[in-house]
Design a protein around this motif. Sequence first.
Motif, PDB file in Angstrom:
ATOM      1  N   ILE A 100       0.837  -1.206   0.000  1.00 52.53           N
ATOM      2  CA  ILE A 100       0.000   0.000   0.000  1.00 52.53           C
ATOM      3  C   ILE A 100       0.869   1.253   0.000  1.00 52.53           C
ATOM      4  O   ILE A 100       0.605   2.213  -0.727  1.00 52.53           O
ATOM      5  CB  ILE A 100      -0.945   0.005   1.215  1.00 52.53           C
ATOM      6  CG1 ILE A 100      -1.919  -1.161   1.132  1.00 52.53           C
ATOM      7  CG2 ILE A 100      -1.708   1.321   1.288  1.00 52.53           C
ATOM      8  CD1 ILE A 100      -2.795  -1.317   2.361  1.00 52.53           C
ATOM      9  N   ALA A 101       1.928   1.236   0.823  1.00 50.25           N
ATOM     10  CA  ALA A 101       2.808   2.406   0.907  1.00 50.25           C
ATOM     11  C   ALA A 101       3.479   2.682  -0.432  1.00 50.25           C
ATOM     12  O   ALA A 101       3.579   3.842  -0.864  1.00 50.25           O
ATOM     13  CB  ALA A 101       3.870   2.180   1.989  1.00 50.25           C
ATOM     14  N   ALA A 102       3.930   1.641  -1.115  1.00 48.30           N
ATOM     15  CA  ALA A 102       4.575   1.823  -2.412  1.00 48.30           C
ATOM     16  C   ALA A 102       3.600   2.378  -3.432  1.00 48.30           C
ATOM     17  O   ALA A 102       3.929   3.277  -4.216  1.00 48.30           O
ATOM     18  CB  ALA A 102       5.148   0.491  -2.901  1.00 48.30           C
ATOM     19  N   GLU A 103       2.371   1.869  -3.409  1.00 49.11           N
ATOM     20  CA  GLU A 103       1.380   2.314  -4.389  1.00 49.11           C
ATOM     21  C   GLU A 103       0.953   3.762  -4.144  1.00 49.11           C
ATOM     22  O   GLU A 103       0.862   4.560  -5.081  1.00 49.11           O
ATOM     23  CB  GLU A 103       0.161   1.394  -4.350  1.00 49.11           C
ATOM     24  CG  GLU A 103      -0.858   1.710  -5.432  1.00 49.11           C
ATOM     25  CD  GLU A 103      -1.925   0.648  -5.548  1.00 49.11           C
ATOM     26  OE1 GLU A 103      -2.996   0.958  -6.093  1.00 49.11           O
ATOM     27  OE2 GLU A 103      -1.692  -0.488  -5.099  1.00 49.11           O
ATOM     28  N   THR A 104       0.685   4.115  -2.888  1.00 54.23           N
ATOM     29  CA  THR A 104       0.286   5.490  -2.596  1.00 54.23           C
ATOM     30  C   THR A 104       1.440   6.459  -2.839  1.00 54.23           C
ATOM     31  O   THR A 104       1.224   7.599  -3.258  1.00 54.23           O
ATOM     32  CB  THR A 104      -0.208   5.621  -1.151  1.00 54.23           C
ATOM     33  OG1 THR A 104       0.796   5.136  -0.251  1.00 54.23           O
ATOM     34  CG2 THR A 104      -1.490   4.841  -0.939  1.00 54.23           C
ATOM     35  N   GLY A 105       2.664   5.997  -2.617  1.00 56.45           N
ATOM     36  CA  GLY A 105       3.829   6.847  -2.888  1.00 56.45           C
ATOM     37  C   GLY A 105       3.986   7.130  -4.361  1.00 56.45           C
ATOM     38  O   GLY A 105       4.252   8.272  -4.762  1.00 56.45           O
ATOM     39  N   ARG A 106       3.805   6.096  -5.194  1.00 56.08           N
ATOM     40  CA  ARG A 106       3.885   6.302  -6.650  1.00 56.08           C
ATOM     41  C   ARG A 106       2.792   7.247  -7.114  1.00 56.08           C
ATOM     42  O   ARG A 106       3.017   8.122  -7.952  1.00 56.08           O
ATOM     43  CB  ARG A 106       3.753   4.962  -7.377  1.00 56.08           C
ATOM     44  CG  ARG A 106       4.971   4.071  -7.313  1.00 56.08           C
ATOM     45  CD  ARG A 106       4.875   2.941  -8.319  1.00 56.08           C
ATOM     46  NE  ARG A 106       3.696   2.119  -8.122  1.00 56.08           N
ATOM     47  CZ  ARG A 106       3.649   1.043  -7.358  1.00 56.08           C
ATOM     48  NH1 ARG A 106       4.736   0.678  -6.685  1.00 56.08           N
ATOM     49  NH2 ARG A 106       2.550   0.335  -7.248  1.00 56.08           N
ATOM     50  N   ALA A 107       1.579   7.055  -6.583  1.00 60.00           N
ATOM     51  CA  ALA A 107       0.461   7.905  -6.988  1.00 60.00           C
ATOM     52  C   ALA A 107       0.706   9.356  -6.613  1.00 60.00           C
ATOM     53  O   ALA A 107       0.446  10.267  -7.397  1.00 60.00           O
ATOM     54  CB  ALA A 107      -0.829   7.402  -6.332  1.00 60.00           C
ATOM     55  N   ARG A 108       1.230   9.563  -5.393  1.00 61.12           N
ATOM     56  CA  ARG A 108       1.482  10.933  -4.937  1.00 61.12           C
ATOM     57  C   ARG A 108       2.542  11.609  -5.793  1.00 61.12           C
ATOM     58  O   ARG A 108       2.415  12.768  -6.184  1.00 61.12           O
ATOM     59  CB  ARG A 108       1.906  10.908  -3.470  1.00 61.12           C
ATOM     60  CG  ARG A 108       2.002  12.283  -2.837  1.00 61.12           C
ATOM     61  CD  ARG A 108       2.087  12.190  -1.328  1.00 61.12           C
ATOM     62  NE  ARG A 108       3.123  11.273  -0.893  1.00 61.12           N
ATOM     63  CZ  ARG A 108       2.905  10.074  -0.348  1.00 61.12           C
ATOM     64  NH1 ARG A 108       1.674   9.655  -0.172  1.00 61.12           N
ATOM     65  NH2 ARG A 108       3.908   9.293   0.025  1.00 61.12           N
ATOM     66  N   SER A 109       3.619  10.877  -6.124  1.00 59.61           N
ATOM     67  CA  SER A 109       4.690  11.471  -6.920  1.00 59.61           C
ATOM     68  C   SER A 109       4.240  11.732  -8.349  1.00 59.61           C
ATOM     69  O   SER A 109       4.721  12.647  -9.003  1.00 59.61           O
ATOM     70  CB  SER A 109       5.925  10.550  -6.924  1.00 59.61           C
ATOM     71  OG  SER A 109       5.620   9.312  -7.536  1.00 59.61           O
ATOM     72  N   ALA A 110       3.281  10.922  -8.835  1.00 59.19           N
ATOM     73  CA  ALA A 110       2.777  11.125 -10.195  1.00 59.19           C
ATOM     74  C   ALA A 110       1.730  12.233 -10.255  1.00 59.19           C
ATOM     75  O   ALA A 110       1.376  12.702 -11.339  1.00 59.19           O
ATOM     76  CB  ALA A 110       2.173   9.829 -10.735  1.00 59.19           C
ATOM     77  N   GLY A 111       1.207  12.640  -9.092  1.00 60.00           N
ATOM     78  CA  GLY A 111       0.274  13.763  -9.050  1.00 60.00           C
ATOM     79  C   GLY A 111      -1.148  13.428  -9.423  1.00 60.00           C
ATOM     80  O   GLY A 111      -1.902  14.306  -9.831  1.00 60.00           O
ATOM     81  N   TRP A 112      -1.567  12.142  -9.279  1.00 58.72           N
ATOM     82  CA  TRP A 112      -2.948  11.833  -9.660  1.00 58.72           C
ATOM     83  C   TRP A 112      -3.765  11.263  -8.508  1.00 58.72           C
ATOM     84  O   TRP A 112      -4.652  10.446  -8.704  1.00 58.72           O
ATOM     85  CB  TRP A 112      -3.022  10.906 -10.866  1.00 58.72           C
ATOM     86  CG  TRP A 112      -2.088   9.751 -10.920  1.00 58.72           C
ATOM     87  CD1 TRP A 112      -0.863   9.726 -11.513  1.00 58.72           C
ATOM     88  CD2 TRP A 112      -2.295   8.421 -10.391  1.00 58.72           C
ATOM     89  NE1 TRP A 112      -0.296   8.485 -11.380  1.00 58.72           N
ATOM     90  CE2 TRP A 112      -1.146   7.666 -10.712  1.00 58.72           C
ATOM     91  CE3 TRP A 112      -3.325   7.814  -9.692  1.00 58.72           C
ATOM     92  CZ2 TRP A 112      -0.997   6.335 -10.344  1.00 58.72           C
ATOM     93  CZ3 TRP A 112      -3.183   6.493  -9.328  1.00 58.72           C
ATOM     94  CH2 TRP A 112      -2.036   5.760  -9.655  1.00 58.72           C
ATOM     95  N   THR A 113      -3.503  11.751  -7.294  1.00 66.60           N
ATOM     96  CA  THR A 113      -4.320  11.324  -6.152  1.00 66.60           C
ATOM     97  C   THR A 113      -5.270  12.417  -5.671  1.00 66.60           C
ATOM     98  O   THR A 113      -6.019  12.205  -4.742  1.00 66.60           O
ATOM     99  CB  THR A 113      -3.415  10.936  -4.962  1.00 66.60           C
ATOM    100  OG1 THR A 113      -2.636  12.076  -4.573  1.00 66.60           O
ATOM    101  CG2 THR A 113      -2.499   9.795  -5.329  1.00 66.60           C
ATOM    102  N   VAL A 114      -5.246  13.564  -6.295  1.00 64.30           N
ATOM    103  CA  VAL A 114      -6.007  14.710  -5.797  1.00 64.30           C
ATOM    104  C   VAL A 114      -7.499  14.414  -5.717  1.00 64.30           C
ATOM    105  O   VAL A 114      -8.135  14.079  -6.706  1.00 64.30           O
ATOM    106  CB  VAL A 114      -5.786  15.934  -6.722  1.00 64.30           C
ATOM    107  CG1 VAL A 114      -6.586  17.129  -6.205  1.00 64.30           C
ATOM    108  CG2 VAL A 114      -4.317  16.267  -6.818  1.00 64.30           C
TER     109      VAL A 114
END
Length: 320
Positions: A100-114
């Motif tokens: 989960i941490a890896a996935e949320t980290g990738r999403a945050r760095s890619a900018g598509w979790t807003v």
Amino acid sequence: MVDHEVDTAAGTAVVDADVIDRRSALGSASDGVLARVRNGLGELTGALRRVAEHVLSDPEAAARSTIVELAERSGTSPATITRFCRAMGFEGYADLRLGIAAETGRARSAGWTVDIGREIQPNDPLARVLDQIMAADTRAMHDTAALLDLVEVERAAVAIAGANRVNIFGASGSALVGEEMQFSLHRIGVAAWAWNDVHEGLASAALLRTGDVALGISHTGQTRETIEMLAEAGSRGATTLALTGFPRSPLAELADIVLLTASQATTFRPDALSARHPQLVVLDLLYIAVAQRTHDRAHAAFRRTAQAVDGHKAAKGAVS
């Protein structure tokens, strides 16, 4: 309040069977963790479902929590958390947290979790609504890519490329997706028909035979009409494909080949509507795969069909 559950031997056996089935249906632990949780949500009940819902509601908090903290926040027990991890294909809670941490980290760095999951309010500016829709659709695309079995796509492409006839079944929004696929296949010379009327679809399915292909589209995999039409096609010897978001749905259980999609619901766009773009992406991939395997025929057909309609395009410089 934590519920202290006692796992019986029978319950453990069921969970172990679920682990085997989920690993084969949903892929390895390196796939999208949250996509697998969302995909399996409809099949979970009781305490396991509460854990899944809590993880999906705030994945970043779940990744930071200890097993005891997650149990308390979801109103379950550490034993239930361990069962949930195994049901999702993980050896233990540490592996789930890391995933989960890896996935949320990738999403945050890619900018598509807003704002994913946030309710759209009546007074929200359109710029914010656009950001939320883009974020949700991007997440759904990534999740679909994680869930999709390319070996199954290959099998489906080979079957369609060699088919004499392809029938596509769907109802309501799924019918629109099916019509798009039918149009694409026709452009490259594949004899394909899309049916949304159950009587016409059943009649057409009854005429299929070995070597033909039938594709059923339903996000839930529970649309009765689509299931009936695909079952009829399969009973006549056709190779059956299912495009669905649920690997254990009746439609998926019926099909020879299953193509999975994910969805990310937003306000005014429930799962069935938000699944439309991922469905189109998967079918576009399948269409391209068929075109690759029938390259010369597809290229010639595409050129001829383009020439046939060319005379109906407005002349350059013409004023409408």
